[in-house]
Design an enzyme around this catalytic site. Structure first.
Site, mmCIF file in Angstrom:
data_model
loop_
_atom_site.group_PDB
_atom_site.id
_atom_site.type_symbol
_atom_site.label_atom_id
_atom_site.label_comp_id
_atom_site.label_asym_id
_atom_site.label_seq_id
_atom_site.Cartn_x
_atom_site.Cartn_y
_atom_site.Cartn_z
ATOM 1 C CD GLU A 1 -3.029 -1.106 2.217
ATOM 2 O OE1 GLU A 1 -3.090 -0.106 2.959
ATOM 3 O OE2 GLU A 1 -3.854 -2.025 2.266
ATOM 4 C CD GLU B 1 -3.079 -6.010 3.984
ATOM 5 O OE1 GLU B 1 -3.978 -5.226 4.392
ATOM 6 O OE2 GLU B 1 -1.873 -5.754 4.074
HETATM 7 C C1 FCB Z 1 -4.183 -2.262 5.507
HETATM 8 C C2 FCB Z 1 -2.772 -2.532 5.983
HETATM 9 C C3 FCB Z 1 -2.680 -3.619 7.012
HETATM 10 C C4 FCB Z 1 -3.833 -3.557 7.999
HETATM 11 C C5 FCB Z 1 -5.157 -3.472 7.285
HETATM 12 C C6 FCB Z 1 -6.352 -3.443 8.197
HETATM 13 O O1 FCB Z 1 -4.262 -0.952 5.056
HETATM 14 O O2 FCB Z 1 -1.961 -2.893 4.896
HETATM 15 O O3 FCB Z 1 -1.430 -3.542 7.626
HETATM 16 O O4 FCB Z 1 -3.633 -2.547 8.890
HETATM 17 O O5 FCB Z 1 -5.177 -2.341 6.475
#
Ligand code: FCB
Length: 455
Positions: free
Chosen positions: A167, A360
Protein backbone atom coordinates in the site's frame (compact mmCIF):
# COMPACT_ATOMS: atom_id res chain seq x y z
CA UNK A 1 7.50 -25.30 -0.98
CA UNK A 2 6.90 -23.14 -3.97
CA UNK A 3 9.24 -20.52 -5.34
CA UNK A 4 6.52 -19.34 -7.72
CA UNK A 5 3.04 -17.88 -7.57
CA UNK A 6 0.35 -20.53 -7.28
CA UNK A 7 -0.64 -21.66 -10.77
CA UNK A 8 -4.29 -20.68 -10.45
CA UNK A 9 -5.76 -24.08 -11.24
CA UNK A 10 -7.69 -23.61 -8.01
CA UNK A 11 -7.70 -20.60 -5.71
CA UNK A 12 -4.83 -20.86 -3.21
CA UNK A 13 -5.22 -19.58 0.35
CA UNK A 14 -3.01 -17.68 2.71
CA UNK A 15 -2.89 -15.43 5.75
CA UNK A 16 -1.03 -12.15 6.14
CA UNK A 17 0.68 -10.10 8.84
CA UNK A 18 3.18 -7.23 8.94
CA UNK A 19 6.38 -6.90 10.94
CA UNK A 20 5.63 -3.83 13.05
CA UNK A 21 2.10 -5.04 13.78
CA UNK A 22 3.12 -8.40 15.26
CA UNK A 23 6.82 -8.79 16.02
CA UNK A 24 7.47 -6.69 19.10
CA UNK A 25 11.09 -7.10 20.30
CA UNK A 26 11.65 -3.62 18.98
CA UNK A 27 15.05 -3.14 20.59
CA UNK A 28 16.30 -6.69 20.27
CA UNK A 29 19.17 -8.16 18.26
CA UNK A 30 20.39 -4.84 16.96
CA UNK A 31 17.14 -3.66 15.37
CA UNK A 32 17.33 0.00 14.47
CA UNK A 33 14.62 2.51 15.28
CA UNK A 34 11.75 2.64 12.80
CA UNK A 35 9.53 5.60 11.94
CA UNK A 36 6.65 3.77 13.62
CA UNK A 37 8.55 3.64 16.94
CA UNK A 38 9.04 7.38 16.71
CA UNK A 39 5.53 8.19 15.51
CA UNK A 40 3.80 5.99 18.10
CA UNK A 41 5.67 7.84 20.87
CA UNK A 42 4.12 11.11 19.75
CA UNK A 43 1.27 12.05 22.13
CA UNK A 44 -2.11 11.58 20.47
CA UNK A 45 -0.79 9.78 17.39
CA UNK A 46 -2.20 6.38 18.36
CA UNK A 47 -5.80 6.10 19.55
CA UNK A 48 -4.99 4.10 22.71
CA UNK A 49 -1.50 5.51 23.22
CA UNK A 50 0.02 2.12 22.45
CA UNK A 51 2.87 1.05 20.18
CA UNK A 52 4.35 -2.07 18.59
CA UNK A 53 7.18 -2.61 21.06
CA UNK A 54 5.64 -5.87 22.28
CA UNK A 55 2.68 -6.38 19.89
CA UNK A 56 2.09 -10.14 19.49
CA UNK A 57 5.70 -10.94 20.43
CA UNK A 58 5.93 -12.98 17.23
CA UNK A 59 9.67 -12.37 17.21
CA UNK A 60 9.78 -15.01 19.94
CA UNK A 61 6.57 -16.90 19.20
CA UNK A 62 6.96 -17.51 15.49
CA UNK A 63 6.95 -21.29 15.94
CA UNK A 64 3.56 -21.10 17.61
CA UNK A 65 2.34 -18.79 14.84
CA UNK A 66 3.60 -21.23 12.22
CA UNK A 67 1.61 -23.94 14.01
CA UNK A 68 -1.49 -21.76 13.77
CA UNK A 69 -0.91 -21.36 10.03
CA UNK A 70 -0.51 -25.10 9.65
CA UNK A 71 -3.75 -25.61 11.59
CA UNK A 72 -5.54 -23.27 9.19
CA UNK A 73 -4.26 -25.33 6.29
CA UNK A 74 -3.12 -22.29 4.30
CA UNK A 75 -0.60 -22.86 1.55
CA UNK A 76 0.92 -19.38 1.93
CA UNK A 77 2.00 -16.96 4.65
CA UNK A 78 2.51 -13.36 3.66
CA UNK A 79 4.74 -11.64 6.23
CA UNK A 80 6.85 -8.52 6.00
CA UNK A 81 10.49 -7.87 6.72
CA UNK A 82 11.42 -5.05 9.08
CA UNK A 83 14.03 -3.01 7.22
CA UNK A 84 15.48 -1.66 10.52
CA UNK A 85 16.24 -5.21 11.65
CA UNK A 86 18.34 -5.82 8.52
CA UNK A 87 19.96 -2.45 7.87
CA UNK A 88 19.53 -0.58 11.17
CA UNK A 89 20.74 2.77 9.82
CA UNK A 90 18.93 2.37 6.49
CA UNK A 91 22.18 2.13 4.53
CA UNK A 92 25.48 0.46 5.23
CA UNK A 93 25.97 -2.02 8.04
CA UNK A 94 23.91 -5.21 7.82
CA UNK A 95 22.64 -6.80 11.05
CA UNK A 96 23.03 -10.54 10.69
CA UNK A 97 20.87 -11.29 13.72
CA UNK A 98 17.93 -9.67 11.94
CA UNK A 99 18.44 -11.87 8.91
CA UNK A 100 18.74 -14.86 11.23
CA UNK A 101 15.23 -14.22 12.53
CA UNK A 102 13.61 -14.33 9.08
CA UNK A 103 15.75 -17.34 8.24
CA UNK A 104 14.29 -19.17 11.23
CA UNK A 105 10.77 -18.02 10.37
CA UNK A 106 11.06 -19.22 6.77
CA UNK A 107 12.36 -22.60 7.90
CA UNK A 108 9.55 -22.90 10.45
CA UNK A 109 7.04 -22.29 7.65
CA UNK A 110 8.64 -24.71 5.23
CA UNK A 111 8.80 -27.42 7.89
CA UNK A 112 5.00 -27.17 8.04
CA UNK A 113 4.40 -27.10 4.30
CA UNK A 114 3.57 -23.36 4.20
CA UNK A 115 5.17 -21.34 1.39
CA UNK A 116 6.52 -17.94 2.37
CA UNK A 117 5.84 -14.72 0.49
CA UNK A 118 7.73 -11.72 1.81
CA UNK A 119 6.81 -8.06 1.62
CA UNK A 120 9.91 -5.90 1.78
CA UNK A 121 8.27 -2.67 2.90
CA UNK A 122 5.18 -2.65 5.08
CA UNK A 123 5.79 0.89 6.35
CA UNK A 124 8.58 0.51 8.91
CA UNK A 125 11.25 2.77 7.43
CA UNK A 126 14.50 3.06 9.38
CA UNK A 127 14.31 6.33 11.32
CA UNK A 128 17.85 7.15 10.18
CA UNK A 129 16.55 7.43 6.61
CA UNK A 130 13.62 9.57 7.68
CA UNK A 131 16.11 11.86 9.41
CA UNK A 132 17.67 12.35 5.98
CA UNK A 133 14.28 13.16 4.38
CA UNK A 134 12.65 9.74 4.12
CA UNK A 135 10.66 8.99 0.99
CA UNK A 136 10.91 12.64 -0.09
CA UNK A 137 14.50 11.80 -1.05
CA UNK A 138 15.50 9.81 -4.10
CA UNK A 139 18.32 8.20 -2.12
CA UNK A 140 15.73 6.33 -0.04
CA UNK A 141 14.57 4.50 -3.19
CA UNK A 142 18.17 3.53 -3.92
CA UNK A 143 18.71 2.38 -0.32
CA UNK A 144 15.53 0.29 -0.58
CA UNK A 145 16.87 -1.62 -3.58
CA UNK A 146 20.15 -2.30 -1.76
CA UNK A 147 18.26 -3.58 1.29
CA UNK A 148 16.03 -5.75 -0.92
CA UNK A 149 19.09 -7.48 -2.32
CA UNK A 150 20.55 -8.12 1.13
CA UNK A 151 17.34 -9.88 2.09
CA UNK A 152 17.17 -11.78 -1.19
CA UNK A 153 20.72 -12.98 -0.84
CA UNK A 154 19.84 -14.62 2.48
CA UNK A 155 16.32 -15.90 1.78
CA UNK A 156 16.13 -16.19 -2.01
CA UNK A 157 16.81 -19.92 -2.03
CA UNK A 158 13.55 -20.42 -0.09
CA UNK A 159 11.44 -17.32 -0.87
CA UNK A 160 10.48 -16.82 -4.50
CA UNK A 161 7.37 -14.63 -4.35
CA UNK A 162 8.22 -11.08 -3.33
CA UNK A 163 6.16 -7.96 -2.83
CA UNK A 164 8.21 -4.78 -2.80
CA UNK A 165 5.77 -2.38 -1.14
CA UNK A 166 2.55 -2.72 0.77
CA UNK A 167 0.00 0.00 0.00
CA UNK A 168 2.43 2.68 -1.12
CA UNK A 169 -0.52 5.11 -1.29
CA UNK A 170 -0.70 4.93 2.51
CA UNK A 171 3.06 5.28 2.92
CA UNK A 172 3.15 8.39 0.74
CA UNK A 173 -0.11 10.14 1.52
CA UNK A 174 -1.10 9.10 5.04
CA UNK A 175 2.57 9.50 5.99
CA UNK A 176 3.56 12.72 4.20
CA UNK A 177 0.24 14.54 3.45
CA UNK A 178 -2.46 13.65 5.99
CA UNK A 179 0.14 12.99 8.68
CA UNK A 180 -1.95 10.28 10.36
CA UNK A 181 0.62 7.53 9.78
CA UNK A 182 4.37 7.64 10.35
CA UNK A 183 6.33 9.79 9.83
CA UNK A 184 3.35 12.08 10.50
CA UNK A 185 4.32 14.90 8.17
CA UNK A 186 1.93 17.30 6.44
CA UNK A 187 3.82 18.28 3.31
CA UNK A 188 0.92 18.80 0.89
CA UNK A 189 1.88 18.23 -2.74
CA UNK A 190 5.40 17.14 -1.76
CA UNK A 191 3.78 13.81 -0.89
CA UNK A 192 3.58 13.21 -4.65
CA UNK A 193 7.38 13.22 -4.64
CA UNK A 194 7.31 10.52 -1.95
CA UNK A 195 4.89 8.55 -4.13
CA UNK A 196 7.27 8.70 -7.08
CA UNK A 197 10.17 7.57 -4.93
CA UNK A 198 8.10 4.58 -3.77
CA UNK A 199 7.41 3.70 -7.42
CA UNK A 200 11.09 4.15 -8.19
CA UNK A 201 12.15 2.04 -5.20
CA UNK A 202 9.92 -0.74 -6.44
CA UNK A 203 11.33 -0.48 -9.97
CA UNK A 204 14.98 -0.43 -8.83
CA UNK A 205 14.44 -3.42 -6.53
CA UNK A 206 12.48 -5.34 -9.18
CA UNK A 207 15.21 -4.79 -11.75
CA UNK A 208 17.82 -6.24 -9.41
CA UNK A 209 15.64 -9.09 -8.17
CA UNK A 210 14.89 -10.04 -11.77
CA UNK A 211 18.60 -9.93 -12.59
CA UNK A 212 19.13 -12.34 -9.68
CA UNK A 213 16.66 -14.75 -11.26
CA UNK A 214 13.45 -13.93 -9.37
CA UNK A 215 10.37 -14.35 -11.55
CA UNK A 216 7.58 -13.27 -9.19
CA UNK A 217 8.01 -9.68 -8.05
CA UNK A 218 4.81 -7.79 -7.27
CA UNK A 219 3.43 -4.96 -5.21
CA UNK A 220 0.40 -4.95 -2.88
CA UNK A 221 -1.84 -2.00 -3.77
CA UNK A 222 -4.92 -0.70 -2.00
CA UNK A 223 -6.70 0.30 -5.17
CA UNK A 224 -10.23 1.54 -4.58
CA UNK A 225 -13.30 0.70 -6.64
CA UNK A 226 -14.86 4.07 -7.43
CA UNK A 227 -18.64 4.22 -7.16
CA UNK A 228 -19.54 7.90 -7.68
CA UNK A 229 -22.96 8.90 -6.43
CA UNK A 230 -23.66 11.03 -9.52
CA UNK A 231 -22.02 11.92 -12.87
CA UNK A 232 -20.94 15.26 -11.35
CA UNK A 233 -19.28 13.37 -8.52
CA UNK A 234 -17.45 11.20 -11.01
CA UNK A 235 -15.89 14.27 -12.64
CA UNK A 236 -15.16 15.89 -9.28
CA UNK A 237 -13.46 12.75 -7.99
CA UNK A 238 -11.14 12.28 -10.95
CA UNK A 239 -8.16 13.67 -9.06
CA UNK A 240 -8.76 11.31 -6.17
CA UNK A 241 -9.07 8.35 -8.53
CA UNK A 242 -5.82 9.44 -10.19
CA UNK A 243 -3.88 9.55 -6.91
CA UNK A 244 -5.39 6.45 -5.39
CA UNK A 245 -5.42 4.18 -8.46
CA UNK A 246 -3.82 5.44 -11.64
CA UNK A 247 -0.61 6.72 -10.07
CA UNK A 248 0.45 3.13 -9.33
CA UNK A 249 -0.79 1.22 -12.36
CA UNK A 250 0.24 3.88 -14.89
CA UNK A 251 4.01 3.48 -14.38
CA UNK A 252 3.80 -0.32 -14.08
CA UNK A 253 1.68 -0.84 -17.20
CA UNK A 254 2.26 2.18 -19.46
CA UNK A 255 5.51 3.60 -18.10
CA UNK A 256 3.70 6.93 -17.66
CA UNK A 257 1.77 9.18 -15.32
CA UNK A 258 -1.44 10.22 -17.13
CA UNK A 259 -2.47 13.80 -17.87
CA UNK A 260 -5.33 13.82 -15.37
CA UNK A 261 -2.88 12.81 -12.66
CA UNK A 262 -0.31 15.40 -13.71
CA UNK A 263 -3.04 18.06 -13.54
CA UNK A 264 -3.49 17.45 -9.80
CA UNK A 265 0.10 16.42 -9.09
CA UNK A 266 2.35 18.84 -11.04
CA UNK A 267 5.27 17.63 -8.90
CA UNK A 268 5.20 14.49 -11.06
CA UNK A 269 5.87 16.58 -14.17
CA UNK A 270 9.09 17.97 -12.68
CA UNK A 271 12.05 16.40 -14.52
CA UNK A 272 14.21 16.86 -11.43
CA UNK A 273 11.85 14.49 -9.58
CA UNK A 274 10.79 12.09 -12.33
CA UNK A 275 14.07 11.66 -14.13
CA UNK A 276 14.65 10.27 -17.59
CA UNK A 277 14.38 6.53 -17.48
CA UNK A 278 12.47 6.25 -14.18
CA UNK A 279 9.12 5.43 -15.74
CA UNK A 280 10.63 3.19 -18.41
CA UNK A 281 12.24 1.21 -15.61
CA UNK A 282 8.86 0.87 -13.91
CA UNK A 283 7.08 -0.32 -17.04
CA UNK A 284 6.75 -4.11 -16.95
CA UNK A 285 8.56 -4.29 -13.58
CA UNK A 286 5.72 -6.14 -11.82
CA UNK A 287 5.06 -9.81 -12.53
CA UNK A 288 1.92 -9.79 -10.44
CA UNK A 289 -0.31 -7.31 -8.66
CA UNK A 290 -1.55 -7.66 -5.10
CA UNK A 291 -4.93 -6.25 -4.24
CA UNK A 292 -5.68 -5.23 -0.66
CA UNK A 293 -9.42 -4.70 -0.48
CA UNK A 294 -11.69 -3.76 2.41
CA UNK A 295 -14.37 -1.34 1.22
CA UNK A 296 -15.74 0.55 -1.79
CA UNK A 297 -15.28 4.31 -2.28
CA UNK A 298 -18.38 6.43 -2.99
CA UNK A 299 -17.52 10.04 -3.82
CA UNK A 300 -20.28 12.64 -3.84
CA UNK A 301 -20.25 16.33 -4.75
CA UNK A 302 -19.23 18.28 -1.65
CA UNK A 303 -22.17 18.34 0.70
CA UNK A 304 -21.89 19.80 4.20
CA UNK A 305 -24.40 17.25 5.49
CA UNK A 306 -21.98 14.42 4.65
CA UNK A 307 -19.01 14.40 6.98
CA UNK A 308 -15.85 14.76 4.90
CA UNK A 309 -13.57 11.87 5.53
CA UNK A 310 -10.32 12.86 7.26
CA UNK A 311 -8.32 10.98 4.64
CA UNK A 312 -9.25 13.64 2.10
CA UNK A 313 -6.15 15.48 3.32
CA UNK A 314 -4.37 12.57 1.70
CA UNK A 315 -5.20 13.67 -1.86
CA UNK A 316 -3.27 16.94 -2.22
CA UNK A 317 -4.25 18.92 -5.30
CA UNK A 318 -7.44 16.95 -5.92
CA UNK A 319 -10.83 18.68 -5.83
CA UNK A 320 -12.66 18.07 -2.55
CA UNK A 321 -15.53 15.61 -2.53
CA UNK A 322 -17.66 14.10 0.18
CA UNK A 323 -17.45 10.39 0.79
CA UNK A 324 -20.66 8.49 1.40
CA UNK A 325 -20.34 5.44 3.63
CA UNK A 326 -23.37 3.16 3.57
CA UNK A 327 -24.41 0.37 5.93
CA UNK A 328 -23.43 -2.24 6.92
CA UNK A 329 -20.09 -1.18 8.32
CA UNK A 330 -17.37 -2.94 10.24
CA UNK A 331 -16.10 -1.78 13.61
CA UNK A 332 -13.59 0.53 11.92
CA UNK A 333 -16.40 2.25 10.01
CA UNK A 334 -15.71 0.74 6.60
CA UNK A 335 -18.71 -0.14 4.43
CA UNK A 336 -19.05 -3.83 3.64
CA UNK A 337 -19.67 -4.71 -0.01
CA UNK A 338 -17.93 -7.69 -1.57
CA UNK A 339 -18.90 -6.58 -5.08
CA UNK A 340 -16.09 -4.02 -4.79
CA UNK A 341 -13.53 -6.81 -4.61
CA UNK A 342 -15.01 -8.65 -7.59
CA UNK A 343 -15.05 -5.46 -9.66
CA UNK A 344 -11.51 -4.50 -8.69
CA UNK A 345 -10.15 -7.92 -9.62
CA UNK A 346 -11.91 -8.00 -12.97
CA UNK A 347 -10.89 -4.42 -13.82
CA UNK A 348 -7.30 -4.75 -12.64
CA UNK A 349 -6.84 -7.90 -14.64
CA UNK A 350 -8.29 -6.21 -17.73
CA UNK A 351 -6.03 -3.18 -17.17
CA UNK A 352 -2.79 -5.04 -16.47
CA UNK A 353 -3.12 -8.53 -17.93
CA UNK A 354 -1.11 -9.68 -14.92
CA UNK A 355 -1.75 -12.47 -12.42
CA UNK A 356 -3.43 -11.12 -9.30
CA UNK A 357 -3.35 -12.05 -5.65
CA UNK A 358 -5.80 -10.81 -3.02
CA UNK A 359 -2.95 -9.87 -0.69
CA UNK A 360 -5.29 -8.62 2.08
CA UNK A 361 -8.96 -8.83 2.89
CA UNK A 362 -10.67 -9.04 6.25
CA UNK A 363 -12.75 -7.20 8.81
CA UNK A 364 -12.59 -5.56 12.22
CA UNK A 365 -15.44 -6.53 14.53
CA UNK A 366 -15.84 -6.01 18.28
CA UNK A 367 -15.42 -9.72 19.11
CA UNK A 368 -17.65 -9.39 22.14
CA UNK A 369 -19.54 -12.69 21.98
CA UNK A 370 -18.35 -16.15 22.93
CA UNK A 371 -19.24 -19.54 21.51
CA UNK A 372 -21.58 -21.27 23.94
CA UNK A 373 -19.93 -24.20 25.66
CA UNK A 374 -16.47 -23.54 24.22
CA UNK A 375 -14.33 -21.81 26.84
CA UNK A 376 -13.17 -18.39 25.70
CA UNK A 377 -13.78 -18.91 21.97
CA UNK A 378 -15.00 -15.79 20.21
CA UNK A 379 -18.09 -16.35 18.10
CA UNK A 380 -17.30 -13.90 15.28
CA UNK A 381 -20.14 -14.77 12.92
CA UNK A 382 -19.90 -11.28 11.43
CA UNK A 383 -16.28 -11.87 10.41
CA UNK A 384 -17.19 -15.29 9.01
CA UNK A 385 -19.91 -13.68 6.91
CA UNK A 386 -17.50 -11.04 5.64
CA UNK A 387 -14.84 -13.59 4.70
CA UNK A 388 -17.32 -15.97 3.10
CA UNK A 389 -18.77 -13.20 0.92
CA UNK A 390 -15.35 -11.96 -0.17
CA UNK A 391 -14.01 -15.42 -0.96
CA UNK A 392 -17.14 -15.94 -3.07
CA UNK A 393 -16.53 -12.59 -4.80
CA UNK A 394 -12.97 -13.72 -5.58
CA UNK A 395 -14.30 -16.92 -7.12
CA UNK A 396 -16.79 -14.92 -9.20
CA UNK A 397 -13.97 -12.74 -10.51
CA UNK A 398 -12.06 -15.90 -11.49
CA UNK A 399 -15.14 -17.25 -13.24
CA UNK A 400 -15.34 -13.94 -15.13
CA UNK A 401 -11.80 -14.46 -16.39
CA UNK A 402 -9.65 -12.56 -13.87
CA UNK A 403 -6.41 -14.48 -13.26
CA UNK A 404 -6.57 -14.49 -9.45
CA UNK A 405 -4.12 -16.95 -7.96
CA UNK A 406 -4.63 -16.64 -4.21
CA UNK A 407 -6.82 -15.19 -1.48
CA UNK A 408 -4.77 -14.06 1.51
CA UNK A 409 -6.70 -13.11 4.59
CA UNK A 410 -5.96 -10.14 6.80
CA UNK A 411 -5.05 -11.25 9.38
CA UNK A 412 -3.77 -14.22 11.33
CA UNK A 413 -3.54 -12.46 14.72
CA UNK A 414 -5.21 -9.54 16.42
CA UNK A 415 -2.42 -6.99 16.29
CA UNK A 416 -1.26 -3.36 16.40
CA UNK A 417 -3.62 -1.67 13.96
CA UNK A 418 -1.48 1.42 13.23
CA UNK A 419 -3.17 4.67 14.34
CA UNK A 420 -6.00 2.63 15.90
CA UNK A 421 -3.57 0.85 18.24
CA UNK A 422 -5.06 -2.33 19.68
CA UNK A 423 -8.65 -1.01 19.57
CA UNK A 424 -9.59 -2.71 16.28
CA UNK A 425 -9.27 -6.45 15.87
CA UNK A 426 -8.99 -8.11 12.45
CA UNK A 427 -7.52 -11.47 13.50
CA UNK A 428 -8.92 -14.97 13.15
CA UNK A 429 -6.87 -15.64 16.28
CA UNK A 430 -7.31 -13.57 19.44
CA UNK A 431 -4.16 -12.53 21.26
CA UNK A 432 -4.41 -11.79 24.96
CA UNK A 433 -2.29 -8.68 25.54
CA UNK A 434 -1.56 -9.75 29.14
CA UNK A 435 0.13 -13.05 28.43
CA UNK A 436 0.13 -13.42 24.63
CA UNK A 437 -2.15 -16.46 24.73
CA UNK A 438 -3.42 -17.17 21.23
CA UNK A 439 -7.02 -18.39 20.97
CA UNK A 440 -8.47 -19.24 17.57
CA UNK A 441 -11.87 -17.65 16.94
CA UNK A 442 -14.84 -19.29 15.23
CA UNK A 443 -13.64 -17.64 12.00
CA UNK A 444 -10.36 -19.59 12.23
CA UNK A 445 -12.35 -22.84 12.30
CA UNK A 446 -14.53 -21.61 9.44
CA UNK A 447 -11.54 -20.69 7.28
CA UNK A 448 -9.80 -24.01 8.01
CA UNK A 449 -12.94 -25.93 7.06
CA UNK A 450 -13.43 -23.85 3.93
CA UNK A 451 -9.85 -24.49 2.81
CA UNK A 452 -10.08 -28.19 3.56
CA UNK A 453 -13.36 -28.35 1.59
CA UNK A 454 -11.90 -26.40 -1.31
CA UNK A 455 -9.23 -29.09 -1.42
C1 FCB B 1 -4.18 -2.26 5.51
C2 FCB B 1 -2.77 -2.53 5.98
C3 FCB B 1 -2.68 -3.62 7.01
C4 FCB B 1 -3.83 -3.56 8.00
C5 FCB B 1 -5.16 -3.47 7.29
C6 FCB B 1 -6.35 -3.44 8.20
O1 FCB B 1 -4.26 -0.95 5.06
O2 FCB B 1 -1.96 -2.89 4.90
O3 FCB B 1 -1.43 -3.54 7.63
O4 FCB B 1 -3.63 -2.55 8.89
O5 FCB B 1 -5.18 -2.34 6.47
Amino acid sequence: MSLHLPDGSTLAYGAATASYQIEGASTEDGRGVSIWDTFAARPGAIRDGSDGSVACDSYHRYEEDADLLAGLGVGWYRFSIAWPRIVPEGTGRVETRGLDYYDRLVDALLARGVSPTATLYHWDLPQALEDRGGWLERSTAEAFADYAMVVHERLGDRVGVWATHNEPWCAAYLGYAAGIHAPGRREGGRAHVAAHHLVLGHALAAERLHAAGVTDVGMALNLAPFWPETPEAEAAADGIDAIRNRLWLGPLVDGAYDDGLLAVAPELADPAVVRDGDLELARGSADWIGINYYTPFRPAVPDPSIPVHHELDAYPGAAPVSIVVREPRTDIGWEVDARGLEELLVETHARTGLPLVVTENGAAYPDDRLVEGAVGVIDDQDRIGYLRDHVAATERARAAGADVRAYILWTLLDNFEWAEGYTKTFGVVQVDPKDQTRTPKASYRWFAEHIAGAG
